[in-house]
Design an enzyme around this catalytic site. Structure first.
Site, PDB file in Angstrom:
ATOM      1  CE1 TYR A  11      -4.024  -1.767   0.045  1.00 10.19           C
ATOM      2  CE2 TYR A  11      -3.126  -2.902   2.169  1.00 10.19           C
ATOM      3  CZ  TYR A  11      -3.964  -2.680   1.027  1.00 10.19           C
ATOM      4  OH  TYR A  11      -4.958  -3.791   0.988  1.00 10.19           O
ATOM      5  CB  ILE A  37      15.231  17.080   4.112  1.00 12.07           C
ATOM      6  CG1 ILE A  37      14.657  18.532   4.472  1.00 12.07           C
ATOM      7  CG2 ILE A  37      16.579  17.035   5.055  1.00 12.07           C
ATOM      8  CD1 ILE A  37      14.219  18.590   5.793  1.00 12.07           C
ATOM      9  N   PRO A  44       5.410  26.795 -11.788  1.00 17.21           N
ATOM     10  CG  PRO A  44       4.021  25.604 -11.088  1.00 17.21           C
ATOM     11  CD  PRO A  44       4.286  26.425 -12.048  1.00 17.21           C
ATOM     12  N   GLY A 100       0.705 -12.844  -2.391  1.00 13.23           N
ATOM     13  CA  GLY A 100       0.293 -12.011  -1.131  1.00 13.23           C
ATOM     14  C   GLY A 100       0.781 -12.607  -0.124  1.00 13.23           C
ATOM     15  CB  CYS A 147       3.741 -16.551  -5.111  1.00 12.57           C
ATOM     16  SG  CYS A 147       5.035 -16.769  -3.945  1.00 12.57           S
ATOM     17  CD  GLN A 183       2.567 -20.619  -0.604  1.00 12.41           C
ATOM     18  OE1 GLN A 183       1.867 -19.716   0.172  1.00 12.41           O
ATOM     19  NE2 GLN A 183       3.834 -20.262  -0.673  1.00 12.41           N
ATOM     20  NE  ARG A 210       9.892 -14.846   5.992  1.00 14.66           N
ATOM     21  CZ  ARG A 210       9.395 -13.659   5.458  1.00 14.66           C
ATOM     22  NH1 ARG A 210       8.068 -13.306   5.675  1.00 14.66           N
ATOM     23  NH2 ARG A 210      10.196 -12.527   5.506  1.00 14.66           N
ATOM     24  CG  HIS A 228       6.365 -13.771  -7.963  1.00 13.57           C
ATOM     25  ND1 HIS A 228       5.303 -13.286  -7.772  1.00 13.57           N
ATOM     26  CD2 HIS A 228       6.986 -14.102  -6.762  1.00 13.57           C
ATOM     27  CE1 HIS A 228       5.060 -13.698  -6.295  1.00 13.57           C
ATOM     28  NE2 HIS A 228       5.996 -13.863  -5.731  1.00 13.57           N
ATOM     29  CD  GLU A 269       4.213 -11.878 -11.043  1.00 12.63           C
ATOM     30  OE1 GLU A 269       4.094 -12.993 -11.436  1.00 12.63           O
ATOM     31  OE2 GLU A 269       3.967 -11.747  -9.877  1.00 12.63           O
TER      32      GLU A 269
HETATM   33  N1  GLN Z   1       2.829 -15.722   1.632  1.00 14.44           N
HETATM   34  C1  GLN Z   1       3.669 -16.363   0.731  1.00 14.44           C
HETATM   35  C2  GLN Z   1       5.030 -16.787   1.501  1.00 14.44           C
HETATM   36  O1  GLN Z   1       5.614 -16.159   1.931  1.00 14.44           O
HETATM   37  C3  GLN Z   1       3.515 -16.097  -0.608  1.00 14.44           C
HETATM   38  C4  GLN Z   1       4.305 -15.022  -1.069  1.00 14.44           C
HETATM   39  C5  GLN Z   1       3.940 -14.512  -2.285  1.00 14.44           C
HETATM   40  O2  GLN Z   1       2.863 -14.740  -2.813  1.00 14.44           O
HETATM   41  N2  GLN Z   1       4.969 -13.854  -2.632  1.00 14.44           N
HETATM   42  O3  GLN Z   1       5.366 -18.249   1.037  1.00 14.44           O
END
Ligand code: GLN
Length: 560
Positions: free
Chosen positions: A72, A165, A207, A371, A398, A402, A487, A532, A534
């Site tokens: 975010y 700064i 500006p 995520g 990812c 899972q 992780r 990943h 992408e």
């Molecule tokens: N949260 C999951 C992990 O750490 C997946 C991480 C992710 O999707 N990049 O394994």
């Protein structure tokens, strides 16, 4: 993990190149002007003339890297092959130039200070007082010049806005660099905003004048101004900016919003940006650019032969930058198939109450992206189930893979309590933390309660693909290398049960212990990947899995 910044220039491999020219890019007036995109587009234009380029990002914040920052706050964390967690602008750089970014292409104030303080504690400064000038500025300068051998141009983008700064040491360092590398080898581009005042019915140049005055106060006179504006810049305004800011009129480049980011190189070329930068270096005989790559991409984007709608079921759907590379990879999949890809951002948390079928039925493909954390996870698992039961193309990335494994375990393999240790203790850790694994650099170990920063499985790892798999068919290869940032891992001990239930493990780490790809042969298109993909997709080289996913979504669009 951390690469030392302060290597002695006389050491072998330091890589200062006397032939390399530097382009420094600063921003003024407001943030979010698209400096990163401008740097990427300019690099692509120089490349189109046959030059070798590299782009670097200097971030003034105090985090050592963006790895621990919330999506975010900072948008996506872009991961390089060598395992660096970097600013998302490095993703643009790679997508536009095809040059793989490295750890050494992104620096933050935090990293500079960490390195200097470590050396100070070791006594490396031999009793000297350690100061911003020269110690911090020298470290920044070393970073800008390291590993530049063989390059014609290095573009350095300074994050933040002139007047902040925390940017000051970076601006001072790039000011000094023009003396170090020779004035003829350093060009400064300043990116500003020329706002339109509806009440007055005119564009305002003040500006920009103030911003350049501020930059000059620091000792930097820009050669080229890139003026972002929502209206075309009249000749009179261009002349005024040139006069007050002390730049050539032709070097005042107007930058209007482009229909697609992939039109930006062509637009800047039409405005003369690359010509002006080369002229500022005194280069007047550069080869004309070959823009076929960019005109081809533009043509494909603006003349689609159909469209598909992809539902992305995630957590950070309110912050589009959190899924920057993913969005782009879907667009690339569209380019490869000559279709427009409409992305629907669906908040996984809402799926826990809403009628999920009504929300997902209009989708031609469902994607559960990467995520962290438990929030929304049951909605993601429910989306996987919907895709599986309705035979809708599914792509899990990812955390998405899972979730697909947990869904299969719970609903098909009879492991009702399946879970991930990421969300707390679970009786059936279908996804769990591993504390030891092999990397190209040797055995990696982590502890359960260790630091959060820089401790994931990060960067490029190889995977071996099963011969008759969808993945192998798409890649056209049996060994691949993809980038990781996680992780937790799918637990190989559940492999037999999951495979017996129909979810095959078709990609594994070379030692056979870490599941990298799962897929369902009985489904229209169902692929989960632990990495990943992408991050490596490019408009001129769409990722094979995104290409395949969008092709499957096209088939689906003919069914619904
Ligand atoms: N949260 C999951 C992990 O750490 C997946 C991480 C992710 O999707 N990049 O394994």
């Amino acid at each position: 993990m951390m690469r030392a910044l302060w290597r002695n220039p006389t050491e072998p491999g330091y890589g200062f190149s006397p032939m390399t020219r530097f382009i420094f890019i600063t921003g003024g007036v407001v943030s979010s002007l698209g400096k990163g995109l401008m740097a990427a587009a300019l690099a692509a234009l120089l490349q189109a003339r046959g030059y070798k380029v590299r782009i670097r990002k200097f971030d003034p914040y105090l985090n050592v890297d963006p790895g621990t920052m919330s999506p975010y706050q900072h948008g996506e964390v872009y991961v390089t092959d060598d395992g660096a967690e970097t600013d998302l602008d490095l993703g643009h750089y790679e997508r536009f130039t095809g040059v793989a970014s490295r750890q050494s292409d992104n620096i933050t104030s935090g990293r500079v200070y960490q390195d200097i303080i470590t050396k100070e504690r070791r006594g490396d400064f031999l009793g000297a007082t350690v100061q911003v000038i020269p110690h911090v500025t020298d470290a920044i300068k070393h970073f800008a010049r390291a590993e530049t051998e063989g390059l014609d141009f290095v573009l350095c983008e300074i994050g933040g806005t002139v007047g902040d700064i925390e940017s000051l040491p970076f601006l001072e360092a790039i000011r000094q660099l023009s003396a170090d590398v020779g004035r003829a080898n350093a060009v400064y581009i300043h990116c500003t905003l020329v706002p339109y005042l509806a009440a007055a019915g005119e564009l305002k140049t003040k500006p920009t004048q103030h911003s350049v005055a501020e930059l000059r106060g620091i000792g930097i006179q820009p050669h080229v101004l890139v003026c972002r504006s929502e209206h075309p810049l009249p000749d009179s305004d261009r002349a005024k900016i040139a006069l007050f800011c002390n730049v050539a009129k032709e070097a005042v480049i107007a930058a209007l919003d482009a229909p697609s980011i992939y039109d930006v190189p062509l637009q800047y070329h039409a405005e003369g940006l690359d010509d002006q930068v080369l002229a500022a270096f005194g280069i007047h005989d550069a080869p004309a650019p070959n823009l076929a790559r960019w005109t081809g991409i533009s043509a494909a984007l603006h003349n689609p032969e159909g469209e598909v709608t992809i539902g992305v079921v995630g957590k950070y759907t309110g912050m589009k930058d959190a899924y920057k590379s993913l969005t782009e990879a879907l667009v690339h999949g569209g380019i490869a198939n000559r279709v427009k890809v409409n992305i629907r951002w669906l908040d996984a948390e809402e799926f826990e109450n809403d009628d999920i079928a009504a929300r997902l039925e209009p989708m031609h493909g469902i994607l559960v992206p990467g995520g962290f954390g438990e929030r929304g996870s049951e909605g993601k698992i429910a989306s996987v189930r919907f895709a599986r039961e309705r035979d809708v193309p599914f792509f899990g990335i990812c955390l998405g893979m899972q979730m697909a494994c947990i869904e299969a375990a719970r609903n098909q393999a009879g492991v009702a309590a399946a879970g991930t240790t990421e969300f707390g203790p679970t009786a059936e850790p279908v996804v769990g933390m591993i504390t030891e694994w092999m990397s190209a650099a040797g055995l990696q170990t982590r502890s359960e309660g260790g630091d959060l920063g820089g401790t994931m499985r990060l960067g490029a790892y190889e995977a071996r693909l099963a011969g008759n798999s969808v993945a192998a068919a798409h890649y056209g290869a049996s060994t691949i290398s993809e980038r990781h940032r996680h992780r937790y891992e799918v637990n190989v001990h559940y492999r037999d049960r999951l495979e017996a239930s129909g979810l095959l493990f078709t990609g594994m780490s070379p030692d056979g212990l870490l599941p990298e790809i799962v897929e369902r042969p009985d489904h229209s298109w169902f692929v989960g990947v632990q990495f990943h993909p992408e991050l490596k997709s490019k408009p001129f080289d769409p990722h094979p899995l995104f290409k395949g996913f969008i092709a499957a979504a096209m088939r689906q669009s003919r069914l619904v």
